[in-house]
Scaffold this motif. Structure first.
Motif, PDB file in Angstrom:
ATOM      1  N   UNK A 196       0.827  -1.201   0.000  1.00  0.00           N
ATOM      2  CA  UNK A 196       0.000   0.000   0.000  1.00  0.00           C
ATOM      3  C   UNK A 196       0.862   1.251   0.000  1.00  0.00           C
ATOM      4  N   UNK A 197       1.942   1.235   0.806  1.00  0.00           N
ATOM      5  CA  UNK A 197       2.841   2.388   0.856  1.00  0.00           C
ATOM      6  C   UNK A 197       3.504   2.625  -0.494  1.00  0.00           C
ATOM      7  N   UNK A 198       3.888   1.547  -1.170  1.00  0.00           N
ATOM      8  CA  UNK A 198       4.527   1.687  -2.472  1.00  0.00           C
ATOM      9  C   UNK A 198       3.555   2.245  -3.506  1.00  0.00           C
ATOM     10  N   UNK A 199       2.338   1.758  -3.480  1.00  0.00           N
ATOM     11  CA  UNK A 199       1.340   2.270  -4.410  1.00  0.00           C
ATOM     12  C   UNK A 199       1.084   3.761  -4.179  1.00  0.00           C
ATOM     13  N   UNK A 200       0.963   4.143  -2.908  1.00  0.00           N
ATOM     14  CA  UNK A 200       0.716   5.547  -2.590  1.00  0.00           C
ATOM     15  C   UNK A 200       1.897   6.413  -2.999  1.00  0.00           C
ATOM     16  N   UNK A 201       3.111   5.938  -2.732  1.00  0.00           N
ATOM     17  CA  UNK A 201       4.315   6.707  -3.044  1.00  0.00           C
ATOM     18  C   UNK A 201       4.490   6.918  -4.544  1.00  0.00           C
ATOM     19  N   UNK A 202       3.911   6.037  -5.346  1.00  0.00           N
ATOM     20  CA  UNK A 202       4.045   6.182  -6.804  1.00  0.00           C
ATOM     21  C   UNK A 202       3.336   7.416  -7.333  1.00  0.00           C
ATOM     22  N   UNK A 203       2.376   7.918  -6.563  1.00  0.00           N
ATOM     23  CA  UNK A 203       1.602   9.062  -7.027  1.00  0.00           C
ATOM     24  C   UNK A 203       0.519   8.709  -8.017  1.00  0.00           C
ATOM     25  N   UNK A 204       0.389   7.446  -8.348  1.00  0.00           N
ATOM     26  CA  UNK A 204      -0.596   7.002  -9.337  1.00  0.00           C
ATOM     27  C   UNK A 204      -1.799   6.330  -8.698  1.00  0.00           C
ATOM     28  N   UNK A 205      -1.738   6.082  -7.388  1.00  0.00           N
ATOM     29  CA  UNK A 205      -2.807   5.349  -6.728  1.00  0.00           C
ATOM     30  C   UNK A 205      -3.126   6.004  -5.384  1.00  0.00           C
ATOM     31  N   UNK A 206      -4.391   5.856  -4.978  1.00  0.00           N
ATOM     32  CA  UNK A 206      -4.806   6.147  -3.611  1.00  0.00           C
ATOM     33  C   UNK A 206      -5.314   4.852  -3.009  1.00  0.00           C
ATOM     34  N   UNK A 207      -4.805   4.523  -1.852  1.00  0.00           N
ATOM     35  CA  UNK A 207      -5.178   3.279  -1.202  1.00  0.00           C
ATOM     36  C   UNK A 207      -6.053   3.602   0.006  1.00  0.00           C
ATOM     37  N   UNK A 208      -7.226   2.995   0.051  1.00  0.00           N
ATOM     38  CA  UNK A 208      -8.133   3.157   1.175  1.00  0.00           C
ATOM     39  C   UNK A 208      -7.990   1.973   2.125  1.00  0.00           C
ATOM     40  N   UNK A 209      -7.962   2.250   3.407  1.00  0.00           N
ATOM     41  CA  UNK A 209      -7.846   1.217   4.426  1.00  0.00           C
ATOM     42  C   UNK A 209      -9.219   0.930   5.014  1.00  0.00           C
ATOM     43  N   UNK A 210      -9.533  -0.341   5.190  1.00  0.00           N
ATOM     44  CA  UNK A 210     -10.825  -0.695   5.779  1.00  0.00           C
ATOM     45  C   UNK A 210     -10.830  -0.332   7.258  1.00  0.00           C
ATOM     46  N   UNK A 211     -11.894   0.350   7.688  1.00  0.00           N
ATOM     47  CA  UNK A 211     -12.044   0.696   9.090  1.00  0.00           C
ATOM     48  C   UNK A 211     -12.492  -0.537   9.858  1.00  0.00           C
ATOM     49  N   UNK A 212     -11.673  -0.981  10.794  1.00  0.00           N
ATOM     50  CA  UNK A 212     -12.005  -2.144  11.602  1.00  0.00           C
ATOM     51  C   UNK A 212     -12.735  -1.688  12.867  1.00  0.00           C
ATOM     52  N   UNK A 213     -13.727  -2.457  13.308  1.00  0.00           N
ATOM     53  CA  UNK A 213     -14.459  -2.081  14.530  1.00  0.00           C
ATOM     54  C   UNK A 213     -13.534  -1.958  15.723  1.00  0.00           C
ATOM     55  N   UNK A 214     -13.749  -0.930  16.533  1.00  0.00           N
ATOM     56  CA  UNK A 214     -12.952  -0.732  17.741  1.00  0.00           C
ATOM     57  C   UNK A 214     -13.604  -1.476  18.906  1.00  0.00           C
ATOM     58  N   UNK A 215     -12.782  -2.127  19.691  1.00  0.00           N
ATOM     59  CA  UNK A 215     -13.296  -2.775  20.894  1.00  0.00           C
ATOM     60  C   UNK A 215     -13.650  -1.707  21.926  1.00  0.00           C
ATOM     61  N   UNK A 216     -14.755  -1.912  22.628  1.00  0.00           N
ATOM     62  CA  UNK A 216     -15.170  -0.955  23.646  1.00  0.00           C
ATOM     63  C   UNK A 216     -14.148  -0.917  24.773  1.00  0.00           C
TER      64      UNK A 216
END
Length: 293
Positions: A7-27
């Motif tokens: 993901x970091x490599x894709x973002x650093x290329x300037x050609x891609x935006x990578x979205x991260x899935x939001x994982x549920x937070x434990x209470x």
């Protein structure tokens, strides 16, 4: 394979935006010390958009803890429930919410449990509180007595570079996505936005919202305004009240105290073109977004 490195490599290329899935937070338990408050984020799914006749079919509430500086300190318990309405759910609502007759059949949301869960909240927040608050006030008196805020309208998202106000779009621009079609997931996504720093100002999202919620505004109603002035009023940000809530039909706007006199002067000079008396109504977090005003 190292997904984070990819993901970091894709973002650093300037050609891609990578979205991260939001994982549920434990209470987590409330903070053990310091000066903090409990907030409540709410979301409802309903049979339609009519604030008087449509009904809640899903309610989610998520507690969160925050400091007086507007920093989210932790996530608390979640309340989630379905409710069978008095008439069938339309295919359009099922397509929009993912909720069908089978999901809600025989389901009831206990008003006492809702009251107990929400009663200790220092503020209730929704993404479009002008819709959620009237719906919830019909369901439980506890929502009449709580201060309210709105994550959609009480943060100037445009000045922070956002090109839309839908929660899913704001999340994507912040770099994450989440599973939709569940009210609790919407709450979690909104809290995640509020806990982050805004990209331009650097303020915490919640701090910006609380600052707006704490300020009083004044509601001006242009009752009897000439019909031919409707475009001028719309262009200045006025909204139309069709009288369905009991007040006389009129164009209205909410302004800060610093802009009140100038707005009255505009109405007299540009809309009515004569001296007209107004009775502005002061609005704060205790009644803002309510159908009672």
């Amino acid at each position: 394979m190292d997904l984070e490195a990819m993901a970091a490599a894709l973002t650093a290329s300037g050609r891609y935006r990578v979205l991260t899935k939001l994982e549920p937070s434990a209470a987590t338990p409330p903070p053990s010390g310091g000066d903090w408050r409990m907030g409540l984020f709410v979301d409802v799914e309903t049979t339609g958009l009519d604030l008087v006749h449509d009904e809640i079919i899903e309610l989610a509430m998520v507690r969160f803890y925050y400091g007086l500086d507007g920093q989210v300190l932790g996530i608390g318990e979640t309340f989630q429930g379905f409710r069978e309405p008095s008439r069938p759910i339309t295919p359009e609502i099922t397509a929009l919410t993912g909720i069908d007759e089978a999901i809600v059949r025989g389901q009831v949301i206990d008003p006492d449990a809702v009251r107990d869960f929400a009663a200790s909240a220092a503020i209730v927040i929704a993404h479009n509180a002008a819709f959620d608050r009237p719906m919830l006030e019909r369901f439980s008196e506890v929502f009449v007595t709580r201060p309210w805020g709105c994550s959609m309208t009480q943060i100037d998202w445009a000045s922070e570079g956002a090109d839309g106000l839908k929660l899913v779009h704001l999340a994507a621009q912040a770099g994450f996505f989440y599973d939709g079609h569940r009210a609790a997931n919407d709450c979690a996504a909104a809290i995640e936005l509020l806990r982050r720093r805004l990209p331009v100002s650097g303020d915490f999202g919640l701090a910006r919202l609380l600052s707006a919620a704490r300020r009083a505004t004044w509601r001006l109603r242009a009752e009897g305004a000439p019909f031919e002035m409707k475009d001028a009023l719309k262009g200045r940000g006025y909204r139309w009240d069709d009288g369905s809530r009991g007040a006389p039909r009129a164009w209205w706007v909410d302004v800060g105290e610093e802009a009140l006199e100038a707005e009255i002067a505009f109405l007299r000079a540009e809309i009515y073109q004569r001296d007209v008396d107004f009775a502005p109504r002061r609005i704060d977090a205790s009644d803002r977004f309510s159908a009672r005003i």
